[in-house]
Motif scaffolding. Structure first.
Motif, short mmCIF file in Angstrom:
data_model
loop_
_atom_site.label_atom_id
_atom_site.label_comp_id
_atom_site.label_asym_id
_atom_site.label_seq_id
_atom_site.Cartn_x
_atom_site.Cartn_y
_atom_site.Cartn_z
N VAL A 142 44.47 46.09 61.08
CA VAL A 142 43.20 46.70 61.45
C VAL A 142 43.20 47.22 62.89
N VAL A 143 44.10 46.76 63.71
CA VAL A 143 44.12 47.13 65.13
C VAL A 143 44.99 48.37 65.32
N VAL A 144 44.39 49.43 65.84
CA VAL A 144 45.10 50.69 66.05
C VAL A 144 44.70 51.26 67.40
N ALA A 145 45.43 52.28 67.83
CA ALA A 145 45.07 53.01 69.05
C ALA A 145 44.01 54.04 68.69
N THR A 146 42.90 53.99 69.38
CA THR A 146 41.81 54.94 69.11
C THR A 146 41.41 55.65 70.40
N ALA A 147 40.46 56.58 70.28
CA ALA A 147 39.91 57.27 71.43
C ALA A 147 38.48 56.83 71.69
N TRP A 148 38.21 55.55 71.37
CA TRP A 148 36.84 55.05 71.52
C TRP A 148 36.57 54.49 72.91
N ASN A 149 37.59 54.23 73.68
CA ASN A 149 37.41 53.47 74.92
C ASN A 149 36.78 54.32 76.00
N VAL A 150 35.47 54.43 75.96
CA VAL A 150 34.71 55.19 76.95
C VAL A 150 33.95 54.21 77.83
N VAL B 2 37.84 48.94 57.81
CA VAL B 2 37.74 48.08 58.98
C VAL B 2 38.82 48.49 59.96
N VAL B 3 38.42 48.81 61.18
CA VAL B 3 39.38 49.27 62.18
C VAL B 3 38.95 48.77 63.55
N ALA B 4 39.92 48.37 64.37
CA ALA B 4 39.64 47.86 65.72
C ALA B 4 40.52 48.57 66.73
N ASP B 5 39.98 48.75 67.92
CA ASP B 5 40.71 49.42 69.00
C ASP B 5 41.55 48.39 69.76
N GLY C 243 24.19 55.81 62.97
CA GLY C 243 24.25 55.02 61.75
C GLY C 243 25.44 55.31 60.86
N LEU C 244 26.51 55.88 61.43
CA LEU C 244 27.69 56.20 60.62
C LEU C 244 28.68 55.04 60.55
N TYR C 245 28.45 53.99 61.30
CA TYR C 245 29.32 52.82 61.24
C TYR C 245 28.58 51.64 61.85
N CYS C 246 29.12 50.44 61.61
CA CYS C 246 28.64 49.24 62.29
C CYS C 246 29.70 48.83 63.29
N VAL C 247 29.28 48.28 64.43
CA VAL C 247 30.21 48.05 65.53
C VAL C 247 30.02 46.67 66.14
N GLY C 248 31.09 46.12 66.64
CA GLY C 248 31.08 44.85 67.35
C GLY C 248 32.32 44.76 68.22
N LYS C 249 32.62 43.56 68.69
CA LYS C 249 33.79 43.39 69.55
C LYS C 249 34.48 42.09 69.20
N VAL C 250 35.81 42.16 69.09
CA VAL C 250 36.62 40.99 68.78
C VAL C 250 37.43 40.62 70.02
N ALA C 251 37.51 39.34 70.31
CA ALA C 251 38.20 38.88 71.52
C ALA C 251 39.71 39.06 71.41
N ALA C 252 40.27 38.69 70.25
CA ALA C 252 41.72 38.81 70.06
C ALA C 252 42.05 40.23 69.63
N LYS C 253 42.81 40.93 70.46
CA LYS C 253 43.13 42.32 70.18
C LYS C 253 44.46 42.44 69.44
N VAL C 254 44.64 41.58 68.44
CA VAL C 254 45.84 41.60 67.61
C VAL C 254 45.40 41.53 66.15
N ASN C 255 46.29 41.95 65.27
CA ASN C 255 45.97 41.94 63.85
C ASN C 255 45.79 40.50 63.35
#
Length: 355
Positions: A298-306, A200-203, A248-260
């Motif tokens: 679970v909250v890390v810096a990623t390169a997903w923000n496109v 589990v990982v979040a941007d 289909g390599l992952y499941c994705v969603g969005k969390v409002a609170a961007k903190v662990n």
């Protein structure tokens, strides 16, 4: 006169002898009764009263409670699928608190909230309540317990099978321990859920959250027909339903609170069954809540923000890409007419030269 007195004495002796025989008969009868099997069911009113009071004073233990620890003590929960709830409140020394304690539960549902009081059962020493049946994969339940005038607040994400399902999930996870400090290939937390191992990982910039299913070498594999839900508890609480990501390599969603979060509950549903875990939880260990609770990383810096935006100029799409090769500069993609010919260039800031 002497003869009369002698007769009276004889009568008195006879009466005394009869009374003595009666007393002995009563004593013998009582002894026989006490030694008989019927004596076990015969108690005096005083004896029965003492026995009932002693039973009422002994708290009933909860089997496999999900226990949360607060600054002033702990509360062990047992939510059943039919909506019945039992809780045992204990002081820091482990002794049950069965006086000056009450509370309220609030179930969050699709049609609004439902509330029920937590009342103290004098016979068991437990707080008890009855609420809605647990029908969803995860139901958010908030609690407010008042102990000697002090509030203990918390939030639980309870599966349809009740809190015992979380304890069972933790027992399964213990059989396949993850090395301490080990993170997933994307920097997230690794957790065993049933027969699966997930990351589990979040941007931290966008709040996008992903769940990867990992193989024995901790490499991502297709999620297949799994359906995944997450319950976050931290500064606030929220339920996040994930959907399959590209390929289909992952499941994705969005969390409002961007903190662990301090608690993270995961449901991985298969066509035949669902597995549930509370990340990092072990059976018999208290879940620390409140200001001193440790965070789940679970909250890390990623390169997903496109971020894709359509420019006002016809045939131009602007993609703001965070990949390292363009240093976050926008990429302009020009689409020409009905054909699929296109080219792109990176936007560079204008440089002013002194003449």
């Amino acid at each position: 006169m002497q003869t009369r007195r002698g007769g009276c004495d004889t009568l008195l002796r006879l009466e005394a002898l009869m009374q003595a025989k009666s007393i002995l008969s009563v004593v013998a009868l009582a002894t026989l009764i006490a030694g008989s099997p019927f004596a076990a069911g015969c108690k005096t009113t005083a004896e029965a009263s003492v026995t009932e009071e002693s039973v009422q004073a002994v708290p009933v233990a909860i089997e496999d409670p999900l226990t949360e620890e607060h600054d002033g003590g702990s509360v062990g929960w047992d939510f059943a699928p039919d909506g019945t709830v039992k809780a045992i409140v204990k002081a820091p020394d482990g002794k049950p608190i069965d006086k000056d304690v009450s509370g309220t539960l609030t179930w969050k549902g699709p049609n609004g909230d439902a509330q029920a009081p937590l009342a103290l059962d004098a016979k068991t020493g437990l707080l008890v309540a009855t609420g809605p049946k647990l029908e969803a994969d995860l139901t958010e339940v908030k609690y407010n317990i008042i102990v000697s005038g002090k509030p203990w607040n918390g939030t639980l994400h309870v599966p349809s099978g009740g809190t015992k399902v979380i304890v069972e999930g933790a027992r399964k996870a213990e059989k396949r321990p993850i090395p301490p400090g080990k993170t997933g290939p994307n920097g997230g937390v690794i957790q065993v859920v049933g027969d699966d191992t997930i990351e589990v990982v979040a941007d931290k910039a966008s709040g996008q959250v992903r769940v990867y299913v990992l193989d024995a070498d901790l490499k991502p594999v297709p999620v297949g027909d799994r359906k995944i839900k997450l319950g976050f508890v931290g500064q606030g609480s929220e339920l996040v339903v994930l959907t399959p990501g590209p390929g289909g390599l992952y499941c994705v969603g969005k969390v409002a609170a961007k903190v662990n979060p301090v608690k993270l509950t995961v449901v991985v549903a298969h066509p035949t069954h669902a597995d549930v875990v509370l990340v990092g939880y072990r059976p018999g260990v208290h879940v620390v809540v409140g200001p001193s609770a440790p965070a789940v990383n679970v909250v890390v810096a990623t390169a997903w923000n496109v971020d894709v935006r359509v420019n006002r100029a016809p045939g131009v799409v602007v993609v703001h890409d965070d990949d390292d090769d363009d240093d976050g500069r926008p990429v302009h993609i020009h689409v020409h007419g009905k054909h699929k010919h296109k080219h792109k260039h990176k936007h560079h800031p204008h440089h002013h030269h002194d003449h």
